[in-house]
Design an enzyme around this catalytic site. Sequence first.
Site, short mmCIF file in Angstrom:
data_model
loop_
_atom_site.label_atom_id
_atom_site.label_comp_id
_atom_site.label_asym_id
_atom_site.label_seq_id
_atom_site.Cartn_x
_atom_site.Cartn_y
_atom_site.Cartn_z
N SER A 11 0.80 -1.25 -0.01
CA SER A 11 -0.04 0.00 -0.15
C SER A 11 1.02 1.56 -0.07
O SER A 11 0.48 2.39 -0.29
CB SER A 11 -1.08 0.04 1.22
OG SER A 11 -0.04 -0.26 2.46
N ASN A 74 0.99 -7.40 4.71
CA ASN A 74 0.49 -8.21 5.78
C ASN A 74 -1.35 -8.15 5.41
O ASN A 74 -1.77 -9.15 5.40
CB ASN A 74 0.77 -7.89 7.16
CG ASN A 74 2.04 -8.11 7.44
OD1 ASN A 74 3.03 -7.08 7.01
ND2 ASN A 74 2.30 -9.47 7.74
N THR A 75 -1.84 -7.08 5.33
CA THR A 75 -3.18 -6.72 5.21
C THR A 75 -3.62 -7.66 3.96
O THR A 75 -4.64 -8.27 3.83
CB THR A 75 -3.71 -5.31 5.13
OG1 THR A 75 -3.29 -4.90 6.44
CG2 THR A 75 -5.21 -5.18 5.21
N CYS A 180 3.34 -5.87 10.35
CA CYS A 180 3.06 -5.09 9.16
C CYS A 180 4.40 -4.63 8.53
O CYS A 180 5.23 -4.29 9.32
CB CYS A 180 2.56 -3.74 9.50
SG CYS A 180 2.20 -2.33 8.10
#
Length: 274
Positions: A11, A74-75, A180
């Site tokens: 992201s 990670n998300t 993260c």
Amino acid sequence: MSTCTIGLFDSGIGGLSVARHVKRLLPTNPLIYLSDSQFAPYGDKMPMQVRRRCEAIVEYLLAQGANVIVVACNTATVHHIQALREKYQVPFVGVEPGIKPAVQSSRSKRIGVMVTRQTAKSPNLAAHIAQFSTQADIKVVACPGLAEAVERLDLSPGLLLRTFISELDGQGIDQLVLGCTHYHFLTESIRTLVGSQVNLVDTGEAVAKQVSRVLADLEPVAQVSNWQASDEGGEDRFVTTGDLARFNRQLTSLWPFGKVDGQQVAINPLKKIG
């Protein structure tokens, strides 16, 4: 020598922590790193929104010649990597919180896990933790705002970090999982707060090793030792969906393999999922 191109995306710039490990292990493989800063952070977005972004980014990386794709977020990994594997005929490598190695290394069997808000809500993370629930006490702390701090190159967000670390006070943890990829860049600040008795678990090196195994399967004649022995790197590309000047400042600060210039690209989410 291997000529496979490795695509990576996140992201924002957190995935650069993974890309650094990959570059050290596989210096001859060209990298394409995409920072989806226009849509950052994924950890505060709805899962279906993130999946649309992931699919559009994968389409872009494939068009650029990526032979393997690292979901360096990670998300995105915990929510969407399985769907990506089912849809696209390319190997994917994901990043997940290093709970297993933390449990294996822990003496107190008390583990802390720092994650984004959406990762904390993930059924996949809950299932992963459940596998080790009889072996250790695992405390998950959602940390909204930390990824954004890293994006601003604020690598010492003291007050914000203390707020989250305080949730682990008195827990007796001896392992703290950085769940993260952005949090890798806060290692020094986190270490100052938790002390040397707590081991910080970062899975970037393990991800790089998995990428090397995938490449070995793609090119059976290529040897990992050959990749490691060469001092000649491939032609790497760094692209962002966000502000280019900001991205170049981030690269200057966080990419240790010489000066690189980023490019700006537009990524349009696919209209349909599936």
